[in-house]
Design an enzyme around this catalytic site. Structure first.
Site, PDB file in Angstrom:
ATOM      1  N   ARG A 163       0.965  -1.090  -0.080  1.00 54.75           N
ATOM      2  CA  ARG A 163      -0.022   0.502   0.182  1.00 54.75           C
ATOM      3  C   ARG A 163       1.405   1.149  -0.096  1.00 54.75           C
ATOM      4  O   ARG A 163       0.614   1.639   0.825  1.00 54.75           O
ATOM      5  CB  ARG A 163      -0.725   0.050   1.433  1.00 54.75           C
ATOM      6  CG  ARG A 163      -1.702  -1.413   0.953  1.00 54.75           C
ATOM      7  CD  ARG A 163      -2.627  -1.288   0.415  1.00 54.75           C
ATOM      8  NE  ARG A 163      -4.263  -1.245   0.226  1.00 54.75           N
ATOM      9  CZ  ARG A 163      -4.183  -3.092   0.034  1.00 54.75           C
ATOM     10  NH1 ARG A 163      -2.709  -3.928  -0.708  1.00 54.75           N
ATOM     11  NH2 ARG A 163      -4.833  -3.869   0.362  1.00 54.75           N
ATOM     12  N   SER A 237     -10.739  -0.659   2.888  1.00 47.91           N
ATOM     13  CA  SER A 237     -10.104  -0.680   4.041  1.00 47.91           C
ATOM     14  C   SER A 237      -9.401   0.310   4.463  1.00 47.91           C
ATOM     15  O   SER A 237      -9.353   1.763   4.169  1.00 47.91           O
ATOM     16  CB  SER A 237      -8.826  -1.589   4.489  1.00 47.91           C
ATOM     17  OG  SER A 237      -9.333  -3.060   3.866  1.00 47.91           O
ATOM     18  N   GLU A 334      -4.891   3.185   6.398  1.00 46.25           N
ATOM     19  CA  GLU A 334      -4.915   3.406   4.615  1.00 46.25           C
ATOM     20  C   GLU A 334      -5.625   4.308   3.501  1.00 46.25           C
ATOM     21  O   GLU A 334      -4.568   5.072   2.960  1.00 46.25           O
ATOM     22  CB  GLU A 334      -5.112   2.688   4.054  1.00 46.25           C
ATOM     23  CG  GLU A 334      -4.570   1.656   3.210  1.00 46.25           C
ATOM     24  CD  GLU A 334      -5.524   1.085   2.390  1.00 46.25           C
ATOM     25  OE1 GLU A 334      -6.878   1.147   1.316  1.00 46.25           O
ATOM     26  OE2 GLU A 334      -5.967  -0.184   2.076  1.00 46.25           O
TER      27      GLU A 334
END
Ligand code: FAD
Ligand code: EPU
Length: 339
Positions: A163, A237, A334
């Site tokens: 990520r 998420s 995130e």
């Protein structure tokens, strides 16, 4: 191309909070972007949006929001093994994946149904079901808005991680990705290593694999646990899965007299499912006003209807604090927070 004033962003980001931008404009090519980048001589906050599926606005945006609509999917080169496909940054990622699946080009089928634009896909090296974009990435072209130049980034130059990419670190907010070239397999190499995917395929008694089957299976798994942003606002998420040392893993387990699920990254580091940690702290299904923690997937924070961005942000802070208190593990967001 027209700059609009007092623009509602509600339909342009998937949390669907009632957020206003002072200005907003759409662009479909580099020339339009270049012109917009000098709006008010560039002395105003600027942000690029694709599908708005990985952002949370905590308040109205006092600046100009530039919404990427650069189109086009084109095969630019073929070899016996590979096909190189260039896609405009504004092409929805799902359109790109469906194009590859329909043409039997392998590599992105595990990334089916991830919302957002193709141009944002390298930003956080999107990933799902055992595959990350870095596995099929060839290069991208980006425009430096302040200094007015174009640059091609190879995979190495993107510094992809879990990520992560160079666009979230060193070059944060500086380059606008215009188009991305992917290298897809003509002879598919199936990746069904992700436990949930393997299990779902077994359940279907699939006798032979295909790109199409994997894509459909991934879609089914995703639909069964992730909320559809058109019905319940969310950005997937909200946190990354923490990567921690063996010592910390053992300490967290010992402190709570419980086995903490983990996946080895290398000899010293382990990835721990943040959804499990959050669920253990009792947040799963929690709701305060219209902000909540999704009942089927604790890693996803949701806006049931009229939550404010700041309420969702505050909930995320409470979750981070409580996970740290119980397990001694810090969760990192995130989602890109826009204050
Ligand atoms: P935006 O939200 O518009 O932007 C995200 C960031 O990138 C912002 O900082 C923005 O300024 C910047 N940006 C956007 N476009 C450009 C550009 N062209 N050039 C430079 N900067 C740009 N992600 C995963 O990795 N895996 C998943 O499985 C996954 N599942 C999801 C499921 C749901 C239901 C949702 C809502 C989200 C999910 N996500 C997932 C997160 C999200 O879909 C991805 O991060 C996606 O790539 C974001 O694309 P976007 O166009 O919506 O980006
Ligand atoms: N889990 C729980 N409780 C929960 C949620 C998950 O115990 O409420 C456990 C599950 O039982 C499972 C483990 O956590 O053992 C992992 O769950 P899951 O397979 O759903 O994946 P995840 O780690 O929660 C990650 C990505 C997703 C991606 C899926 C599939 C991150 C931050 N998230 O989720 O990406 O789609 O794997 O690969 O890495 C996103 O980035 O927005 C996103 C949705």
């Amino acid at each position: 191309m027209q700059v609009q004033e007092n623009f509602s962003l509600k339909e342009y980001h998937t949390f669907h909070t009632s957020t206003m931008a002072r200005y907003a404009a759409f662009f479909s090519n580099q020339e339009e972007l270049k012109e917009l980048a000098t709006f008010q001589n560039g002395n105003i906050n600027q942000i690029i949006l694709g599908g708005g599926s990985n952002v949370l606005f905590t308040k109205d945006f006092d600046g100009i929001v530039l919404i990427n609509k650069i189109p086009g999917i084109e095969i630019i080169k073929e070899t016996e093994e590979y096909v190189f496909i260039n896609a405009g940054a504004g092409v929805p990622w799902v359109t790109f994946v469906d194009y590859c699946v329909q043409n039997n080009f392998g590599g992105v089928e595990n990334l089916s149904l991830i919302p957002g634009s193709t141009g944002a896909s390298p930003m956080q090296n999107i990933g799902a079901y055992g595959v990350e974009i870095k596995d099929v990435f060839f290069e991208l072209e980006a425009y430096h808005t302040k200094d007015n130049y174009l640059k091609t980034f190879s995979a190495a130059a993107c510094e992809f991680g879990y990520r992560e990419s160079v666009f979230k670190k060193k070059w944060k907010g500086q380059f606008v990705i215009l188009n991305v070239t992917f290298r897809l397999n003509k002879k598919p190499l199936y990746n069904i290593s992700y436990h949930a995917l393997e299990q779902e395929l077994e359940k279907q008694h699939a006798t032979s694999l295909s790109i199409h089957l994997i894509s459909e299976t991934v879609k089914r798994i995703r639909q069964s646990k992730l909320p559809d942003p058109e019905r319940i606002g969310n950005a997937g998420s909200f946190f990354k899965n923490p990567v921690i040392s063996k010592e910390l893993l053992l300490e967290a387990a010992e402190k709570n007299k419980i086995e903490v699920p983990h996946f080895p990254i290398d000899e010293c580091l382990y990835k721990v499912p943040a959804g499990w940690l959050i669920e253990q702290c009792g947040w799963k299904g929690y709701r305060k006003g219209d902000a909540g923690c999704y009942q089927k997937q604790a890693l996803v924070l949701v806006n049931y209807e009229n939550a404010k961005g700041i309420e969702i942000f505050n909930l995320s802070t409470d979750i981070i604090d409580s996970v740290y208190k119980k397990f001694g593990i810090w969760l990192e967001r995130e989602v890109n927070i826009l204050h």
